[in-house]
Design a protein around this motif. Structure first.
Motif, PDB file in Angstrom:
ATOM      1  N   SER A  87       5.380   8.288   4.798  1.00  0.00           N
ATOM      2  CA  SER A  87       5.027   7.808   3.592  1.00  0.00           C
ATOM      3  C   SER A  87       4.405   6.445   3.540  1.00  0.00           C
ATOM      4  CB  SER A  87       5.894   8.173   2.408  1.00  0.00           C
ATOM      5  OG  SER A  87       5.621   8.028   1.118  1.00  0.00           O
ATOM      6  N   ASP A  88       5.163   5.443   3.788  1.00  0.00           N
ATOM      7  CA  ASP A  88       4.477   4.078   3.833  1.00  0.00           C
ATOM      8  C   ASP A  88       3.306   4.047   4.549  1.00  0.00           C
ATOM      9  OD1 ASP A  88       6.863   3.524   2.396  1.00  0.00           O
ATOM     10  OD2 ASP A  88       8.049   2.795   4.390  1.00  0.00           O
ATOM     11  N   THR A 116       0.868   5.251   2.235  1.00  0.00           N
ATOM     12  CA  THR A 116       0.548   4.503   1.093  1.00  0.00           C
ATOM     13  C   THR A 116      -0.256   3.310   1.601  1.00  0.00           C
ATOM     14  OG1 THR A 116       2.563   4.945   0.224  1.00  0.00           O
ATOM     15  CG2 THR A 116       1.449   2.952  -0.323  1.00  0.00           C
TER      16      THR A 116
END
Length: 409
Positions: free
Chosen positions: A232-233, A236
């Motif tokens: 997810s990072d 992002t």
């Protein structure tokens, strides 16, 4: 030797047939109430518990296998999903190597989870259920031996009650009864010990099984959560870079448009578009009603009578109290100190809001500073038409207008 073997087998077969016949007769007699049947309530309850335990364990084993099949399916789906992402992920994008590493770690984590469930839950359950078939066989054998014991007991009792006492037959019947009783009691004793122990063992089996499953799930989801957070990072940051590049491109286009809007418009070209306004401007006050020509004439007559001396009019100069002569929409009269400069409208502009000025080509506008600089939008000015200033000597009727519709004088 072969003949002897055949004889032995034939004799054993005949003996087994006779036993089955005797047992069948005994069962019929017991059901008809003509022969009593040995009962053991505690053992019968043990058998009921045994059957329930076997059914519960078999269901748990079946559901556990179905769970492992589902884990295997989820593993395969997860691997295909990450493989799809790896194929689509451009090499120059942010975090390409990290995305590939996350995919590998995710695959290994699923493999370990499935293997640990097999080793610590399914294999243990298989070993637990492996003892039931033998015990079930011995329970069935114990039932048969109990019928044999009852049959031998009844046979012995009937011989003893006979009118003719045959000591040899009595002795033989007694011997058969003792042998049947011994065989039954041996197998019965073992089962009486094993069944309660087996029944109590189910608690530990269930505890260990579900503790192992729960612990393995907790560890798996904790590690999987870390990998998902890392992924997810990465996503992002990739999106932030995309938005940053998009912002730079938009800013570049905006600067080009702003430069085009501030360039002097060609008098022969179409009117430019007004820039966008992002704020709501303050409401513009309604201008006072201008004086009619008759009122202006009466005021002048009154002024003629009030003046003691009427000065000579010099063509080359203009009195300060007299309205200046307007030439080409501009005036040489002294402007208020708040006026920054004057601009001339090069195109017509129709106001679209209450705080805007209507402009006609050729109008002169006195440009004023914004009361609050934060309210000024790029490409917009605020001011008062010079014609209003000349007639009313105030700067009340002001409004905003697009700068690219005008030319600075």
């Amino acid at each position: 030797m072969a003949e002897v073997g055949k004889g032995v087998n034939a004799g054993k077969l005949a003996s087994n047939v006779q036993k089955r016949l005797t047992r069948a007769q005994e069962k019929v007699m017991q059901k008809l109430g003509k022969a009593d049947e040995t009962k053991d309530t505690a053992f019968e309850e043990g058998v009921v518990n045994f059957n329930k335990q076997l059914a519960d364990g078999t269901k748990l084993q079946k559901d556990l296998k179905a769970y492992l099949v589902a884990v295997k399916t989820m593993h395969e789906c997860s691997k295909r999903l990450h493989d799809c992402l790896a194929e689509m992920y451009d090499p120059e994008w942010f975090g390409k190597e990290e995305v590939d590493s996350i995919a590998e770690d995710t695959d290994l984590l699923w493999q370990d989870f499935h293997q640990n469930l097999t080793d610590n839950a399914l294999i243990s359950m298989d070993a637990y259920l492996a003892q039931f078939p033998d015990i079930k066989t011995r329970i069935a054998k114990r039932d048969r031996k109990l019928v044999d014991f009852d049959s031998a007991r009844h046979h012995f009792a009937s011989i003893q009650k006979g009118k003719k006492k045959d000591e040899a037959k009595i002795a033989k019947a007694e011997e058969e009864l003792g042998r049947a009783q011994k065989v039954f009691e041996e197998i019965n004793y073992d089962l009486q010990e094993e069944l309660p122990t087996l029944w109590n063992s189910r608690v530990g089996v269930y505890v260990n099984t579900f503790q192992n499953v729960a612990g393995l799930e907790e560890k798996f989801h904790r590690e999987m959560g870390k990998l998902n957070q890392n992924l997810s990072d990465v996503m992002t940051k990739l999106d932030e870079q995309r938005l940053a590049k998009k912002g730079v491109k938009t800013a570049s286009i905006g600067k080009s448009e702003e430069a085009a809007n501030h360039s002097p418009p060609d008098s022969g070209s179409d009117a430019p578009k007004s820039p966008q306004k992002s704020r709501e401007g303050p409401p513009v006050s309604r201008p006072p009603r201008p004086a009619s020509p008759q009122e202006v004439k009466e005021d002048n007559i009154i002024n003629l009578f009030e003046d003691a001396v009427v000065p000579d009019i010099n063509i080359s100069t203009q009195p300060q109290n007299e309205a200046p002569t307007v030439t080409n929409g501009s005036s040489e009269a002294e402007l208020p100190p708040s006026v920054l400069y004057k601009v001339k409208a090069m195109h017509d502009y129709g106001a679209t809001d209450s705080d805007e000025l209507d402009l006609k080509a050729g109008d002169i506008v006195l440009v004023l500073p914004f009361a609050n600089p934060d309210e000024q939008d790029d490409g917009w000015l605020v001011g008062v038409k010079e014609s209003h200033w000349l007639e009313n000597k105030n700067l009340l009727v002001k409004g905003v207008f697009p700068e690219n519709f005008t030319q600075k004088l």
